[in-house]
Design a protein around this motif. Structure first.
Motif, mmCIF file in Angstrom:
data_model
loop_
_atom_site.group_PDB
_atom_site.id
_atom_site.type_symbol
_atom_site.label_atom_id
_atom_site.label_comp_id
_atom_site.label_asym_id
_atom_site.label_seq_id
_atom_site.Cartn_x
_atom_site.Cartn_y
_atom_site.Cartn_z
ATOM 1 N N GLU A 1 0.827 -1.207 0.000
ATOM 2 C CA GLU A 1 0.000 0.000 0.000
ATOM 3 C C GLU A 1 0.867 1.265 0.000
ATOM 4 O O GLU A 1 0.617 2.212 -0.761
ATOM 5 C CB GLU A 1 -0.907 -0.021 1.232
ATOM 6 N N LEU A 2 1.894 1.296 0.836
ATOM 7 C CA LEU A 2 2.765 2.474 0.907
ATOM 8 C C LEU A 2 3.572 2.654 -0.370
ATOM 9 O O LEU A 2 3.766 3.781 -0.841
ATOM 10 C CB LEU A 2 3.694 2.376 2.116
ATOM 11 N N ARG B 1 1.271 4.157 -2.880
ATOM 12 C CA ARG B 1 0.930 5.546 -2.557
ATOM 13 C C ARG B 1 2.066 6.495 -2.934
ATOM 14 O O ARG B 1 1.828 7.582 -3.455
ATOM 15 C CB ARG B 1 0.634 5.690 -1.076
#
Length: 76
Positions: A62-63, A66
């Motif tokens: 997810e990071l 992002r």
């Protein structure tokens, strides 16, 4: 007579209870309970570790998405 029967019954019940408690303290019983407890705890630690590593991997994905770090290895 009833009083004597009551105390004899009470003594028999207490004797049975004490004998069962002493049998539960037998080394084989204690070792078996300890082994079962340790195996259960080990399974819980494995489950927790598996869950934590899975969540950490999901969070890392997810990071990376992002912040645009999906292709960080190929930028060199």
């Amino acid at each position: 007579m009833i009083r004597r029967l009551f105390y004899i019954s009470l003594g028999a019940l207490l004797t049975l209870w004490v004998v069962r408690r002493l049998q539960a303290l037998h080394p084989q019983h204690v070792a078996r309970r300890t082994a079962k407890g340790a195996a259960g705890m080990l399974a819980q630690v494995r489950d927790f570790t598996s869950d934590a590593l899975g969540e950490a991997a999901d969070r890392e994905i997810e990071l990376r998405a992002r912040f645009g770090l999906d292709n960080a290895e190929t930028d060199d």
